[in-house]
Motif scaffolding. Structure first.
Motif, PDB file in Angstrom:
ATOM      1  N   ASP A 107       5.105   8.896  -4.093  1.00 25.40           N
ATOM      2  CA  ASP A 107       4.472   8.099  -3.622  1.00 25.40           C
ATOM      3  C   ASP A 107       5.378   7.281  -2.660  1.00 25.40           C
ATOM      4  O   ASP A 107       6.382   6.684  -3.172  1.00 25.40           O
ATOM      5  CB  ASP A 107       3.733   7.016  -4.658  1.00 25.40           C
ATOM      6  CG  ASP A 107       2.393   7.721  -5.323  1.00 25.40           C
ATOM      7  OD1 ASP A 107       1.513   8.291  -4.536  1.00 25.40           O
ATOM      8  OD2 ASP A 107       2.759   7.973  -6.579  1.00 25.40           O
TER       9      ASP A 107
ATOM     10  N   ARG B 285      -4.679   9.006  10.059  1.00 21.66           N
ATOM     11  CA  ARG B 285      -4.967   9.569   8.622  1.00 21.66           C
ATOM     12  C   ARG B 285      -4.903  10.941   9.040  1.00 21.66           C
ATOM     13  O   ARG B 285      -5.554  11.536   9.934  1.00 21.66           O
ATOM     14  CB  ARG B 285      -6.242   9.256   8.428  1.00 21.66           C
ATOM     15  CG  ARG B 285      -6.852   9.833   7.247  1.00 21.66           C
ATOM     16  CD  ARG B 285      -8.063   9.580   6.813  1.00 21.66           C
ATOM     17  NE  ARG B 285      -8.361   8.334   6.428  1.00 21.66           N
ATOM     18  CZ  ARG B 285      -8.163   7.663   5.172  1.00 21.66           C
ATOM     19  NH1 ARG B 285      -7.750   8.343   4.306  1.00 21.66           N
ATOM     20  NH2 ARG B 285      -8.631   6.184   5.228  1.00 21.66           N
TER      21      ARG B 285
ATOM     22  N   SER C 172       0.990  -1.196   0.007  1.00 21.02           N
ATOM     23  CA  SER C 172      -0.017  -0.056  -0.111  1.00 21.02           C
ATOM     24  C   SER C 172       0.929   1.208   0.028  1.00 21.02           C
ATOM     25  O   SER C 172       2.047   1.188   0.540  1.00 21.02           O
ATOM     26  CB  SER C 172      -0.997  -0.069   1.378  1.00 21.02           C
ATOM     27  OG  SER C 172      -1.623  -1.255   1.136  1.00 21.02           O
ATOM     28  N   THR C 173       0.512   2.134  -0.849  1.00 20.93           N
ATOM     29  CA  THR C 173       1.328   3.425  -0.884  1.00 20.93           C
ATOM     30  C   THR C 173       0.478   4.750  -0.311  1.00 20.93           C
ATOM     31  O   THR C 173      -0.753   4.485  -0.190  1.00 20.93           O
ATOM     32  CB  THR C 173       1.725   3.738  -2.188  1.00 20.93           C
ATOM     33  OG1 THR C 173       0.571   3.684  -3.132  1.00 20.93           O
ATOM     34  CG2 THR C 173       2.575   2.592  -2.691  1.00 20.93           C
ATOM     35  N   MET C 174       0.958   5.714  -0.249  1.00 28.52           N
ATOM     36  CA  MET C 174       0.341   7.099   0.171  1.00 28.52           C
ATOM     37  C   MET C 174       1.287   8.167  -0.412  1.00 28.52           C
ATOM     38  O   MET C 174       2.394   8.028  -0.643  1.00 28.52           O
ATOM     39  CB  MET C 174       0.333   7.251   1.761  1.00 28.52           C
ATOM     40  CG  MET C 174       1.792   7.339   2.477  1.00 28.52           C
ATOM     41  SD  MET C 174       1.561   7.633   4.137  1.00 28.52           S
ATOM     42  CE  MET C 174       3.165   7.936   4.576  1.00 28.52           C
ATOM     43  N   LYS C 175       0.570   9.313  -0.491  1.00 27.46           N
ATOM     44  CA  LYS C 175       1.409  10.432  -0.823  1.00 27.46           C
ATOM     45  C   LYS C 175       1.886  11.280   0.226  1.00 27.46           C
ATOM     46  O   LYS C 175       1.411  11.451   1.261  1.00 27.46           O
ATOM     47  CB  LYS C 175       0.299  11.387  -1.772  1.00 27.46           C
ATOM     48  CG  LYS C 175      -0.096  10.701  -2.979  1.00 27.46           C
ATOM     49  CD  LYS C 175      -0.620  11.639  -3.917  1.00 27.46           C
ATOM     50  CE  LYS C 175      -1.135  11.153  -5.270  1.00 27.46           C
ATOM     51  NZ  LYS C 175       0.075  10.607  -5.980  1.00 27.46           N
ATOM     52  N   SER C 176       3.005  11.862   0.112  1.00 29.31           N
ATOM     53  CA  SER C 176       3.905  12.575   0.892  1.00 29.31           C
ATOM     54  C   SER C 176       4.698  13.488   0.528  1.00 29.31           C
ATOM     55  O   SER C 176       5.042  13.434  -0.814  1.00 29.31           O
ATOM     56  CB  SER C 176       5.033  11.441   1.898  1.00 29.31           C
ATOM     57  OG  SER C 176       5.397  12.123   2.893  1.00 29.31           O
TER      58      SER C 176
ATOM     59  N   SER D 187       1.753  14.181   5.003  1.00 31.91           N
ATOM     60  CA  SER D 187       1.464  13.032   4.376  1.00 31.91           C
ATOM     61  C   SER D 187      -0.092  12.655   4.467  1.00 31.91           C
ATOM     62  O   SER D 187      -0.657  13.187   5.540  1.00 31.91           O
ATOM     63  CB  SER D 187       2.284  11.932   4.942  1.00 31.91           C
ATOM     64  OG  SER D 187       3.664  12.163   4.830  1.00 31.91           O
ATOM     65  N   GLU D 188      -0.505  11.659   3.744  1.00 32.00           N
ATOM     66  CA  GLU D 188      -1.751  11.140   3.951  1.00 32.00           C
ATOM     67  C   GLU D 188      -1.768  10.359   5.324  1.00 32.00           C
ATOM     68  O   GLU D 188      -2.904  10.358   5.889  1.00 32.00           O
ATOM     69  CB  GLU D 188      -2.219  10.155   2.548  1.00 32.00           C
ATOM     70  CG  GLU D 188      -2.360  11.059   1.371  1.00 32.00           C
ATOM     71  CD  GLU D 188      -2.641  10.071   0.245  1.00 32.00           C
ATOM     72  OE1 GLU D 188      -3.904  10.467  -0.315  1.00 32.00           O
ATOM     73  OE2 GLU D 188      -2.008   9.288  -0.122  1.00 32.00           O
ATOM     74  N   PHE D 189      -0.830   9.647   5.777  1.00 34.04           N
ATOM     75  CA  PHE D 189      -0.834   8.716   6.918  1.00 34.04           C
ATOM     76  C   PHE D 189       0.395   9.064   7.579  1.00 34.04           C
ATOM     77  O   PHE D 189       1.452   9.447   7.044  1.00 34.04           O
ATOM     78  CB  PHE D 189      -1.223   7.400   6.677  1.00 34.04           C
ATOM     79  CG  PHE D 189      -2.348   7.016   6.018  1.00 34.04           C
ATOM     80  CD1 PHE D 189      -3.396   6.539   6.723  1.00 34.04           C
ATOM     81  CD2 PHE D 189      -2.592   6.992   4.569  1.00 34.04           C
ATOM     82  CE1 PHE D 189      -4.848   6.247   6.014  1.00 34.04           C
ATOM     83  CE2 PHE D 189      -3.759   6.550   3.991  1.00 34.04           C
ATOM     84  CZ  PHE D 189      -4.758   6.303   4.815  1.00 34.04           C
TER      85      PHE D 189
ATOM     86  N   ARG E 293       2.962   3.012   2.768  1.00 36.12           N
ATOM     87  CA  ARG E 293       2.362   3.446   3.670  1.00 36.12           C
ATOM     88  C   ARG E 293       2.740   2.539   4.707  1.00 36.12           C
ATOM     89  O   ARG E 293       2.806   1.220   4.885  1.00 36.12           O
ATOM     90  CB  ARG E 293       0.651   3.329   3.399  1.00 36.12           C
ATOM     91  CG  ARG E 293      -0.052   3.425   4.566  1.00 36.12           C
ATOM     92  CD  ARG E 293      -1.684   2.933   4.120  1.00 36.12           C
ATOM     93  NE  ARG E 293      -2.397   2.718   5.418  1.00 36.12           N
ATOM     94  CZ  ARG E 293      -3.762   2.621   5.284  1.00 36.12           C
ATOM     95  NH1 ARG E 293      -4.351   2.523   4.284  1.00 36.12           N
ATOM     96  NH2 ARG E 293      -4.286   2.149   6.508  1.00 36.12           N
TER      97      ARG E 293
END
Length: 346
Positions: free
Chosen positions: A19, A33, A2-6, A113-115, A22
């Motif tokens: 990306d 979150r 799983s990835t997130m944007k930072s 970041s998103e998380f 996560r």
């Protein structure tokens, strides 16, 4: 995976939205979150260096820095060994309590970041819970308001003191609010930007001075009465000065106006300049430095909740995460914004 944007530093003066993996919480961790994250002058410093300055001065290329140390978010995953916290809790963060390094200031993780992974999560130490009556953007002011609170605590100001705050940015105005909530009799804010002075009046200071157009000495004497330095030379009756601007002109102004036994609290990052030690001697001026928030990070949270409408006035821009580049551009442009908070929705 799983990835997130930072958000991290890019080249000099730029950011990158990347990306990344996560993070997954361990048994003693929680995963947030992120719902809002403020932008600070420290972020701007990293941007101007193009990354971590410590590596740059060694001759190597600056290393990208994950940005954001003013986050507020919602717990979405809780490790099996964590107590006192649960999924759905809305929390603010102590970025200095992270084992992997200070969040958003050279550590492994950044709050923009998103998380965000909170390692060794502990209520009252690494995070503090706040009620759902407080918007996330206002909650994200917790960290800078802790900086401002520490400066006020360092001042030792009492009800009968007359105080001047130089610099009507978030830290200066936060300090002004804390001075008034502390019961200080008279608080003046000095700046050169009229809109900032309007905000200062809106958050409850007693008077403002536009140092670009007004005689600071004359105004402070009119507001705080006449006193003298150790040689009997006339000076305004101001007891405590707080420098939240960091310009050499502020230091010069304080030394030139300080009465006998006045105090200067220095919270701004100082720019290079000469210090008039003779002037300090003539007033026996006490210089007090203030750095960070040794105890204040969650000391401020209940009062931020109680006085949220007052603190909300410090936010000049709320920018969605999708426009992060614009948000940082506003912060890096002198006079374009006061306090920028990046918001992250579902």
């Amino acid at each position: 995976m799983s990835t997130m944007k930072s958000v991290r530093t890019g080249g000099i003066g730029t950011i990158e939205v990347v990306d990344v993996e996560r993070p997954a919480p361990g048994p003693r961790d929680v995963l947030l979150r992120i719902r809002a994250c403020g932008i600070c002058g420290t972020d701007v410093t990293f941007l101007r260096m193009g990354g971590m300055p410590a590596r740059a001065h060694l001759g190597g290329e600056p290393v990208p820095v994950p940005l954001g140390h003013e986050p507020a978010g919602e717990i979405v995953e809780v490790g099996a060994e964590v107590t006192g916290l649960k999924a759905g809790d809305r929390v603010v963060v102590n970025p200095q309590a992270a084992p992997a390094g200070i969040i958003g200031c050279g550590g492994k993780y950044g709050g923009m970041s998103e998380f965000l992974l909170i390692e060794n999560a502990e209520a009252g130490k690494s995070v503090a819970v706040f009620p759902d009556t407080v918007p996330f953007d206002v909650a994200s002011l917790n960290e800078p308001m802790a900086v401002a609170r520490h400066a006020v605590n360092r001042s030792g100001a009492g009800p009968d003191d007359r105080v001047v705050v130089f610099g009507a940015g978030p830290i200066g105005l936060g300090a002004a609010i804390w001075f008034k909530l502390r019961g200080v009799k008279h608080v003046v804010v000095v700046d050169v930007i009229p809109s900032r002075l309007e905000t200062a009046l809106a958050v409850g200071v007693d008077a403002v001075v536009d140092s670009a157009t007004e005689d600071v000495t004359a105004r402070l004497t009119a507001l705080h009465g006449r006193a003298a330095n150790a040689l009997g030379q006339p000076r305004p009756g101001t007891d405590i000065y707080l420098d939240a601007a960091g310009a050499p002109a502020v230091f010069d102004t304080v030394v030139a106006n300080a009465k006998w036994h006045a105090k200067l609290v220095m919270v701004a990052v100082q720019k290079k300049g000469e210090i008039d030690l003779g002037g300090m001697l003539r007033s026996e001026l006490t210089l007090v430095a203030s750095q960070g928030y040794p105890t204040e990070i969650f000391e401020v949270t209940p009062e931020l909740v109680e006085h949220q409408e007052r603190f909300a006035r410090l936010i000049s821009h709320r920018v969605p995460f999708a426009e992060a580049e614009r948000a940082f551009g506003l912060t890096m442009t002198p006079g374009a914004a006061e306090k920028v908070v990046v918001t992250l929705d579902d």
